[in-house]
Design a protein around this motif. Structure first.
Motif, PDB file in Angstrom:
ATOM      1  N   ASP A 188      61.384  43.216   0.010  1.00 18.04           N
ATOM      2  CA  ASP A 188      62.675  44.314   0.433  1.00 18.04           C
ATOM      3  C   ASP A 188      62.726  44.371   1.553  1.00 18.04           C
ATOM      4  OD1 ASP A 188      65.313  45.162   0.086  1.00 18.04           O
ATOM      5  OD2 ASP A 188      64.360  46.674  -0.876  1.00 18.04           O
ATOM      6  N   THR A 189      63.357  43.710   2.596  1.00 16.19           N
ATOM      7  CA  THR A 189      62.937  44.534   3.950  1.00 16.19           C
ATOM      8  C   THR A 189      63.419  46.082   4.014  1.00 16.19           C
ATOM      9  OG1 THR A 189      64.661  43.538   4.937  1.00 16.19           O
ATOM     10  CG2 THR A 189      62.606  41.752   4.725  1.00 16.19           C
ATOM     11  N   PRO A 190      63.385  46.648   5.465  1.00 20.60           N
ATOM     12  CA  PRO A 190      63.874  47.772   6.108  1.00 20.60           C
ATOM     13  C   PRO A 190      65.056  48.086   6.091  1.00 20.60           C
ATOM     14  CG  PRO A 190      61.686  47.288   7.165  1.00 20.60           C
ATOM     15  CD  PRO A 190      62.280  45.946   5.918  1.00 20.60           C
ATOM     16  N   TYR A 191      65.928  48.881   5.527  1.00 15.51           N
ATOM     17  CA  TYR A 191      67.212  48.449   5.618  1.00 15.51           C
ATOM     18  C   TYR A 191      67.795  49.229   6.987  1.00 15.51           C
ATOM     19  CZ  TYR A 191      67.423  46.719   0.891  1.00 15.51           C
ATOM     20  OH  TYR A 191      67.432  46.449  -0.114  1.00 15.51           O
ATOM     21  N   GLY A 192      66.725  49.754   8.006  1.00 18.66           N
ATOM     22  CA  GLY A 192      66.713  50.590   8.646  1.00 18.66           C
ATOM     23  C   GLY A 192      68.017  51.295   9.128  1.00 18.66           C
ATOM     24  N   ASN A 247      50.779  56.753   1.991  1.00 14.40           N
ATOM     25  CA  ASN A 247      51.505  57.682   0.519  1.00 14.40           C
ATOM     26  C   ASN A 247      51.997  56.739  -0.497  1.00 14.40           C
ATOM     27  OD1 ASN A 247      51.176  60.188   1.897  1.00 14.40           O
ATOM     28  ND2 ASN A 247      52.582  59.959   3.135  1.00 14.40           N
ATOM     29  N   ASP A 248      52.246  55.797  -0.045  1.00 10.30           N
ATOM     30  CA  ASP A 248      53.239  54.962  -0.607  1.00 10.30           C
ATOM     31  C   ASP A 248      52.076  54.495  -1.719  1.00 10.30           C
ATOM     32  OD1 ASP A 248      55.542  55.403   0.132  1.00 10.30           O
ATOM     33  OD2 ASP A 248      56.475  53.206   0.236  1.00 10.30           O
ATOM     34  N   PHE A 249      50.952  54.206  -0.918  1.00 12.85           N
ATOM     35  CA  PHE A 249      49.926  53.568  -1.453  1.00 12.85           C
ATOM     36  C   PHE A 249      48.911  54.173  -2.747  1.00 12.85           C
ATOM     37  CE2 PHE A 249      44.867  52.929  -1.398  1.00 12.85           C
ATOM     38  CZ  PHE A 249      44.276  51.796  -1.772  1.00 12.85           C
ATOM     39  N   ASP A 261      54.165  40.138  -1.872  1.00 16.47           N
ATOM     40  CA  ASP A 261      55.108  41.427  -1.580  1.00 16.47           C
ATOM     41  C   ASP A 261      54.462  42.166  -0.574  1.00 16.47           C
ATOM     42  OD1 ASP A 261      56.566  43.543  -1.000  1.00 16.47           O
ATOM     43  OD2 ASP A 261      57.512  43.703  -2.904  1.00 16.47           O
ATOM     44  N   PRO A 262      55.119  41.354   0.898  1.00 19.20           N
ATOM     45  CA  PRO A 262      54.034  41.771   1.660  1.00 19.20           C
ATOM     46  C   PRO A 262      54.614  42.933   2.618  1.00 19.20           C
ATOM     47  CG  PRO A 262      55.522  40.169   2.213  1.00 19.20           C
ATOM     48  CD  PRO A 262      55.622  40.264   0.959  1.00 19.20           C
ATOM     49  N   MET A 263      55.462  43.683   1.225  1.00 21.46           N
ATOM     50  CA  MET A 263      55.771  45.437   2.166  1.00 21.46           C
ATOM     51  C   MET A 263      56.257  45.535   0.842  1.00 21.46           C
ATOM     52  SD  MET A 263      58.007  44.942   5.559  1.00 21.46           S
ATOM     53  CE  MET A 263      59.443  43.785   5.146  1.00 21.46           C
ATOM     54  N   CYS A 264      55.584  46.112   0.090  1.00 22.84           N
ATOM     55  CA  CYS A 264      55.619  46.919  -0.853  1.00 22.84           C
ATOM     56  C   CYS A 264      55.580  47.714  -2.102  1.00 22.84           C
ATOM     57  CB  CYS A 264      54.598  45.748  -2.208  1.00 22.84           C
ATOM     58  SG  CYS A 264      53.065  47.049  -1.960  1.00 22.84           S
ATOM     59  N   GLY A 265      56.385  48.414  -0.768  1.00 26.08           N
ATOM     60  CA  GLY A 265      56.203  50.649  -1.154  1.00 26.08           C
ATOM     61  C   GLY A 265      55.367  51.058  -2.038  1.00 26.08           C
ATOM     62  N   ARG A 266      56.158  50.974  -3.743  1.00 24.17           N
ATOM     63  CA  ARG A 266      55.337  51.546  -4.763  1.00 24.17           C
ATOM     64  C   ARG A 266      55.904  51.160  -5.478  1.00 24.17           C
ATOM     65  NH1 ARG A 266      56.307  58.234  -4.082  1.00 24.17           N
ATOM     66  NH2 ARG A 266      56.333  58.177  -2.499  1.00 24.17           N
ATOM     67  N   GLY A 267      55.936  49.882  -5.336  1.00 23.44           N
ATOM     68  CA  GLY A 267      55.373  48.660  -6.318  1.00 23.44           C
ATOM     69  C   GLY A 267      56.399  48.372  -6.559  1.00 23.44           C
ATOM     70  N   LYS A 324      60.155  57.013 -10.304  1.00 23.51           N
ATOM     71  CA  LYS A 324      61.611  56.863  -9.739  1.00 23.51           C
ATOM     72  C   LYS A 324      61.588  58.147  -8.527  1.00 23.51           C
ATOM     73  CE  LYS A 324      64.581  57.064 -13.054  1.00 23.51           C
ATOM     74  NZ  LYS A 324      63.419  55.103 -13.860  1.00 23.51           N
ATOM     75  N   TYR A 325      61.766  57.515  -7.098  1.00 24.35           N
ATOM     76  CA  TYR A 325      61.498  58.034  -5.921  1.00 24.35           C
ATOM     77  C   TYR A 325      62.489  57.320  -4.444  1.00 24.35           C
ATOM     78  CZ  TYR A 325      59.368  52.942  -5.641  1.00 24.35           C
ATOM     79  OH  TYR A 325      59.279  51.926  -5.256  1.00 24.35           O
ATOM     80  N   ARG A 326      62.549  57.824  -3.282  1.00 21.44           N
ATOM     81  CA  ARG A 326      63.578  57.205  -2.734  1.00 21.44           C
ATOM     82  C   ARG A 326      63.560  56.277  -1.980  1.00 21.44           C
ATOM     83  NH1 ARG A 326      66.729  60.404   1.610  1.00 21.44           N
ATOM     84  NH2 ARG A 326      64.325  60.395   3.240  1.00 21.44           N
ATOM     85  N   GLY A 327      64.317  55.415  -1.728  1.00 25.91           N
ATOM     86  CA  GLY A 327      63.660  54.187  -1.390  1.00 25.91           C
ATOM     87  C   GLY A 327      63.000  53.084  -2.092  1.00 25.91           C
ATOM     88  N   LYS A 328      63.331  53.186  -3.251  1.00 24.43           N
ATOM     89  CA  LYS A 328      62.964  52.550  -4.523  1.00 24.43           C
ATOM     90  C   LYS A 328      63.776  51.030  -4.683  1.00 24.43           C
ATOM     91  CE  LYS A 328      61.759  51.511  -9.172  1.00 24.43           C
ATOM     92  NZ  LYS A 328      61.364  52.062 -10.890  1.00 24.43           N
ATOM     93  N   THR A 329      63.607  50.022  -4.698  1.00 21.51           N
ATOM     94  CA  THR A 329      64.572  48.868  -4.568  1.00 21.51           C
ATOM     95  C   THR A 329      64.428  48.740  -6.133  1.00 21.51           C
ATOM     96  OG1 THR A 329      62.828  47.245  -2.973  1.00 21.51           O
ATOM     97  CG2 THR A 329      64.563  46.568  -3.941  1.00 21.51           C
ATOM     98  N   ASN A 330      66.069  48.399  -5.838  1.00 21.31           N
ATOM     99  CA  ASN A 330      66.160  48.984  -7.540  1.00 21.31           C
ATOM    100  C   ASN A 330      66.073  47.488  -8.610  1.00 21.31           C
ATOM    101  OD1 ASN A 330      68.535  46.836  -9.525  1.00 21.31           O
ATOM    102  ND2 ASN A 330      68.447  49.534 -10.328  1.00 21.31           N
ATOM    103  N   THR A 390      51.022  44.668   7.353  1.00 20.54           N
ATOM    104  CA  THR A 390      51.627  43.592   7.379  1.00 20.54           C
ATOM    105  C   THR A 390      51.982  42.457   8.136  1.00 20.54           C
ATOM    106  OG1 THR A 390      53.448  42.504   5.810  1.00 20.54           O
ATOM    107  CG2 THR A 390      54.360  43.432   7.101  1.00 20.54           C
ATOM    108  N   THR A 391      51.556  42.713   9.862  1.00 15.69           N
ATOM    109  CA  THR A 391      51.599  41.948  10.254  1.00 15.69           C
ATOM    110  C   THR A 391      50.533  41.267  11.043  1.00 15.69           C
ATOM    111  OG1 THR A 391      51.755  43.954  11.937  1.00 15.69           O
ATOM    112  CG2 THR A 391      54.289  43.253  11.849  1.00 15.69           C
ATOM    113  N   ASP A 392      49.804  42.207  10.595  1.00 11.96           N
ATOM    114  CA  ASP A 392      48.422  41.588  10.851  1.00 11.96           C
ATOM    115  C   ASP A 392      47.486  41.561   9.390  1.00 11.96           C
ATOM    116  OD1 ASP A 392      45.777  41.657  11.601  1.00 11.96           O
ATOM    117  OD2 ASP A 392      45.659  43.714  12.558  1.00 11.96           O
TER     118      ASP A 392
END
Ligand SMILES: C[S@@+](CC[C@H](N)C(=O)[O-])C[C@H]1O[C@@H](n2cnc3c(N)ncnc32)[C@H](O)[C@@H]1O
Length: 348
Positions: free
Chosen positions: A257-261, A175-177, A148-154, A112-118, A239-241
């Motif tokens: 899940d792309t950044p939500y801005g 930190n996510d890694f 998943d090229p922006m996988c956050g905490r997985g 459980k963490y802030r920014g987790k994709t459901n 991920t851009t390189d």
């Protein structure tokens, strides 16, 4: 004598979590997902509609014949499927769903963490993206290669793993890694699963590129002996390189899940406020890793990335956006997030 066509009605009970995530949108989203899946698998003439029985939400599916095992497999994979019944007048006869989870389900729910994709939305995105590939059956037979090229905490990594799939993730946030690496190693140990885990520096031709975690996991001792293992790779890098880091044409689906801005979204937002510019830089590398016939599925916030702009961007990178019924998957998360998904195919 007049012959009357017999129609069998099945009811799919939606997981309670679906209603928590999407509030009133759960039956509509489940219907859209089933339509996409059914048409990809050519299994059913999808006469589908949401139904409410005694105050409980179901998805009703009417077919002219009984469900084949393949159709049951497909229904079992739906992100919101909780139970399945055949309707017989006022009575419901339970039908067993196929077991799709290879590991205990706390693999995907415990973190459980802030920014987790459901988790359910992530699974829906994986399903509709796999459905757009040239070989959707790979989702059901466990051979789909996921990225998943922006996988956050997985979240995607854990869902793919639980479905018995091989998966690769990338994220720049160190930190996510670290959090994912610590979580998964502890979880595998606690569940006494046969595995190997190796964490090391990521280098190419002497250039430091970040870190990497490589896992090999088996669901049982027997599976391990039979070589039935899964691989999870997590690269902690930009991920851009991705040049030289991942094999070209090695994955079937790219889902992210792309950044939500928005400030209260992922902690990674500081890295990119609008995903369009980030995606424009990342897509050349991403499409290189994707097989011909593969598909990209992006979850995004319509407030920061208008759908037409995203479709034009994907098209400019040689990907063909897939038509989905207008607003079929769009839903409100909160005042600042109007969430949707877009899927595009790599045809050449
Ligand atoms: C919406 S979050 C994904 C959350 C993830 N699905 C989860 O459930 O943990 C978007 C992610 O994009 C990552 N990101 C943003 N820019 C990046 C870049 N240039 N390279 C790699 N990752 C990046 C952020 O670190 C953040 O983790």
């Amino acid at each position: 004598m007049v012959s009357v066509a017999v129609v069998t009605e099945h009811l799919i009970l939606l997981a309670p979590a679906a209603n928590r995530v999407y509030a009133a949108d759960a039956p509509r989203l489940a219907e859209a997902e089933l339509r996409v899946m059914a048409s990809a698998f050519g299994l059913l003439d999808p006469d589908v509609s949401p139904a409410r029985l005694a105050g409980v939400d179901y998805l009703a599916l009417r077919t002219s014949s009984d469900l084949t095992p393949q159709a049951r497999g497909l229904l079992s994979h739906l992100s919101a499927a909780h139970a399945l019944f055949r309707r017989d007048g006022e009575l419901l006869a339970p039908i067993e769903l196929q077991q799709t989870a290879r590991y205990p389900d706390d693999l995907v729910t415990i973190q459980k963490y802030r920014g987790k994709t459901n988790e359910q939305w992530t699974r829906l995105l994986l399903n509709v993206t796999a459905a757009a590939t040239r070989s959707p059956e790979k989702l059901l037979d466990g051979t789909l290669q996921v990225f998943d090229p922006m996988c956050g905490r997985g979240t995607t990594l854990n869902i793919a793993l639980s479905l018995g799939l091989d998966v690769t993730g990338v994220d720049l946030d160190a930190n996510d890694f670290q959090a994912y690496s610590a979580f998964i190693k502890t979880w595998l140990r606690q569940h006494r699963l046969k595995h190997s885990a190796a964490e090391s520096a990521l280098r190419t031709s002497g250039r430091a590129r970040g870190k990497q975690l490589r896992l090999e996991v088996a669901a049982s001792k027997e599976a391990q002996k039979a070589g039935d293992t899964q691989h999870v790779t997590y690269l902690s890098t930009d991920t851009t390189d991705l040049e030289g880091l991942l094999r070209p044409r090695s994955v079937d689906v790219l889902v992210t899940d792309t950044p939500y801005g928005v400030q209260h979204g992922s902690h990674g937002e500081r890295l990119a406020r609008s995903p369009l510019e980030l995606l424009d830089r990342a897509l050349p590398g991403w499409t290189r890793v994707l097989r011909t016939g593969g598909a990209v599925g992006l979850s995004y916030n319509r407030h920061v990335a208008p759908r037409d702009d995203l479709a034009a961007l994907l098209d400019s990178h040689g990907l063909t956006p897939v038509d989905t019924p207008a607003d079929a998957f769009r839903h409100r998360v909160d005042a600042s997030i109007d969430r949707d998904l877009i899927v595009a195919r790599k045809s050449r």
